[in-house]
Design a protein around this motif. Sequence first.
Motif, PDB file in Angstrom:
ATOM      1  N   ASP A 666      -0.444   0.300   2.939  1.00  0.00           N
ATOM      2  CA  ASP A 666      -0.383   0.082   1.489  1.00  0.00           C
ATOM      3  C   ASP A 666       0.835   0.791   0.899  1.00  0.00           C
ATOM      4  O   ASP A 666       1.561   0.233   0.068  1.00  0.00           O
ATOM      5  N   GLN A 667       1.032   2.023   1.321  1.00  0.00           N
ATOM      6  CA  GLN A 667       2.166   2.795   0.809  1.00  0.00           C
ATOM      7  C   GLN A 667       3.479   2.128   1.203  1.00  0.00           C
ATOM      8  O   GLN A 667       4.401   2.036   0.392  1.00  0.00           O
ATOM      9  N   ARG A 668       3.563   1.700   2.458  1.00  0.00           N
ATOM     10  CA  ARG A 668       4.798   1.029   2.897  1.00  0.00           C
ATOM     11  C   ARG A 668       5.032  -0.208   2.078  1.00  0.00           C
ATOM     12  O   ARG A 668       6.181  -0.489   1.678  1.00  0.00           O
ATOM     13  N   GLN A 669       3.916  -0.892   1.822  1.00  0.00           N
ATOM     14  CA  GLN A 669       4.085  -2.130   1.076  1.00  0.00           C
ATOM     15  C   GLN A 669       4.448  -1.821  -0.382  1.00  0.00           C
ATOM     16  O   GLN A 669       5.156  -2.593  -1.022  1.00  0.00           O
ATOM     17  N   ALA A 670       3.963  -0.639  -0.833  1.00  0.00           N
ATOM     18  CA  ALA A 670       4.277  -0.261  -2.217  1.00  0.00           C
ATOM     19  C   ALA A 670       5.651   0.401  -2.308  1.00  0.00           C
ATOM     20  O   ALA A 670       6.095   0.795  -3.383  1.00  0.00           O
ATOM     21  N   GLY A 671       6.324   0.558  -1.215  1.00  0.00           N
ATOM     22  CA  GLY A 671       7.670   1.103  -1.210  1.00  0.00           C
ATOM     23  C   GLY A 671       7.701   2.610  -1.127  1.00  0.00           C
ATOM     24  O   GLY A 671       8.745   3.234  -1.225  1.00  0.00           O
ATOM     25  N   VAL A 672       6.531   3.203  -0.912  1.00  0.00           N
ATOM     26  CA  VAL A 672       6.492   4.663  -0.799  1.00  0.00           C
ATOM     27  C   VAL A 672       6.737   5.027   0.643  1.00  0.00           C
ATOM     28  O   VAL A 672       6.062   4.544   1.550  1.00  0.00           O
ATOM     29  N   GLN A 673       7.748   5.888   0.870  1.00  0.00           N
ATOM     30  CA  GLN A 673       8.047   6.317   2.236  1.00  0.00           C
ATOM     31  C   GLN A 673       7.088   7.427   2.608  1.00  0.00           C
ATOM     32  O   GLN A 673       6.940   8.412   1.872  1.00  0.00           O
TER      33      GLN A 673
END
Lengths: 691, 302
Positions: A666-673
């Motif tokens: 989810d984070q990756r998809q949200a652009g959070v590294q």
Amino acid sequence: MRLGLGAKFSVAVVTILALTMAANTLYFVHTSSRFHENQLVERGLALGRLISLVSPDAILGYDFLLLNDYTRQLGSQPDVVYGVIVSAKGDPISSYVDECHPDVRQHLQHNAASGILELLKQLESQAELTRMEFPIMHNDVLLGRFLVGLSKQSLQDQFRRQLTGQAIAWSAIVVFLSVAIHAVFRFNVMYPIQTLIAASKRVGRGEHTAVEVKSTDELGLLAQAFNAMAEEVRKEQDKLYRQANFDTLTGLPNRMMALDRIAQEIARSQRTLQRFALFFIDLDDFKSVNDSLGHAVGDELLVATAQRLRATLRDSDTVARLGGDEFLVLVSDVENDIRVEEIAERLIRAISEPQHLGGRKVVARCSIGIALFPDNGDSIASLMANADNAMYQAKAGGKGSAIFFTEEMNTRLHDRMQMEQDLNAAIESGQLSLNYQPILDAATQEHRGAEVLLRWNHPERGPVSPAVFVPLAEATGQIVRIGDWVLEQACRNWTQWSQRGIEPGFLAINISRVQFRKRFSKRLAELMTQHGVPPQALELEITESVLLDDHTHVAEELNSLRAAGVSLSLDDFGTGYSSLSYLKRFRFDVLKIDRAFVHGLPGDPEDVSLVKAILAMARGLDLHVVAEGVENQEQLAFLTAQGCELAQGYLLSRPLDEASYVRYLDQRQAGVQPLQLASARGRQRRLAASA
Amino acid sequence: MRIPWSLSDLISPMLPSSPRALLMLLLGWLAAITAVPLRAADPPLVMGILPRFNATETTTRYAPMAEHLAERLGRPVTLVTSKDFDSFWRGIDEQRYDIVQYNQYQYIRSSKTYQVIAHNKEFGKSTLAGVLYVRKDSNITSVKQLRGRAVLFGGGEDAMIGYIAPMYMLLQAGLSKNDIKSRFAVNPLNSVIGVFHRQADAAGSGDNAVGQPALKNAINTDELAVLAESEQLLHLPWAVKRSMAAQARDAIQAALAELETSEAGRKVLKSAVLTGIGKAADKDYDAHRKMIRAVAGGSAVP
């Protein structure tokens, strides 16, 4: 009742002789009867002709006394019952009747007053009488007739006496011949046969004694054939004995003989109160030798090992091959453990001596488990089991070593068995779970997928390492069920994630060699269809151990998987014997560099060279490469610099449980590294700048 | 075995009829005594026997008789056998026999040249009668019933007892020879047997026939019946030539008649199958002559 051959033969002989004699008797009866009847008839004819010849004068002269003289003379003739001269009109004019004849006497008793004609009429019905009639002629004038009746009785009595005498004589002949033939048969046939039977029984008992050939007839030939057969049987039994008790390849005693020797040694040692040692020897990585150098070389290695073991020990010690690459050594009368250790060391040294096999230098190693009698068991089963356990422990402890059996080993064995039982219940009780370790683009750190990792959270032991339970599951076959669960769970998760709008990338799933044997491709296709997983969503990680099995089957399975669009990854590349040969033999999509080669990067020149070479080769073969065990930025930077496409390791992400991995996605998809990856990327930049 | 069938020769006793004759007898006796050594040189007496048996049997029976006579007579007695009746009869005609034994008819015919001196005794009897036998079941009860029937005679037409006597009874009954069918058996016993066997209706035989063991052995005589029986007739005669000296004739007669009185004589009789020999004279055969004359005609009786 069982009849012997002699009895049957005697019965047959007696029967044949009796039948022959009976036929002879019948023939005699027939011919003799005819002869006597003819004789009787001839006598009757002679009498009749004589009376007919002499009677006319007397009849013409009415000389009845003379006629009476004639007829009375008939009384002196044997067998004449009556002789009657009748006139031309049929009146009897002279007669003779044998009143002693039973029929006549009977007739006279009942018909004393009757005449001769009544008597003749009465006698007509007597079959035993031969009746004849002769005309008495004079100048062609019938003067009268002469009637004569001759009894067959005396002839029959005579014949009966002859027959009785002959029957007695023939019976005596039959008995004599039967006894004689039986004696001859017994001596000439039965005795040799009984000799052969006795010899056959001896052969049956394993005693091989030839029978004496005394003649050149069929029995002699039979005896010769028997001797030849017995010799062949002996050879065959020797062969069977050797096949049953000795290993055909090495010539050493096999398991059966080894067990027998152990039993004997136990008995002997119990009597002498001596100790003996049982060595279980297993060649390390023998399968790799077979696979890489061929079975012929493997066989050569086994033969050489047998010779070395034999040469290392006393003649009184036993060296046996239990099967495959397992050997057993039984050393009797060992004084102490030190002596046993020395022997074990000698055995290890002897086996590890370099040798040239199949044109190559080979250094074999072995693991030895040692059990002592009576310390480690007083039975074959316990000694064998304990030695085997010790050998297993030696192998588990690093191979190339010898270990004495200890009770602690049994404890571990019991632990292992308990773990097997627990593993059975692990799936149902939800103790197994999947972790996902992301695989990223080495250069961009973009998420590409994740390696699916199995975890077992034991309710009592806590987390159990896959390095512990996966080999156990493979050894017990439980891996098939567990692997299937892993596949299904991974497919289900992937589908769920996709349905939630998450892009999980591919899932790299490790496949055990045991799974691969069970029509794996078909099962995978079913699961993919069931859960709607596209083939590009899956990457199957196959270790070299899978490829060691039946090449044809493996190739068919791999081709089926590739045809289904599933990517294939060669896991732990470089750790096996023949990695390069597998790449040539089988078609893969991805090559995973084992963490052992990554670990020394970038400082270890050998690892650097190897990784560079692997990467170069992968490029040449158009393979994607995943570097495992990337734990620091230097490694990542090096790999990136060398063109490694994908990376996996703690630097990029630890294995994540399902929930964590979902958040990660989810984070990756949200652009959070993710934090770990961001810091790693900073280090990478620094490395790149310093480089 | 054949049964002997004979009539003793009957020799009439020569009794002294006067003192002169007695003297002559005494002289003759003295002459005989004194002449004994000389008589030993007399020619042998020839004894002929009717050939009823073959020569061997005849010799067996009568040779002892000849020896006995020779011993008694003091001169040889030669037994001569004949091969058949004709040759025997020629011997009679030619008087070749000094002593002869034959049947009554033959004696009657030769009585001119031969003189009967004795007769046979058979079965203790000196006589016998001719008999006509029939079967009891023949229903023949009288001689006249034999007319047109077959009569089986025991012997030929010269058989005294077997033919002449029975025929005589037939003639006496009013039958002629042509009224019957004559058959001839070889002897009287066979004629009886022939009737028994129904080979004829009646048999001409002797009264002693049914008592003969041979007959009893051959047939059941109870089935026979006597139809007619003649008067008793003296048995077979012994005769000597009439030309023989009376002394010799008488000596022979005495020798024959005395056979029964001595052991040696009984042996001779036994050999000849006779019970005795009695003296006989020619007149003893008159009854025979009567019958012969009736049956064979007057020419048969000289």
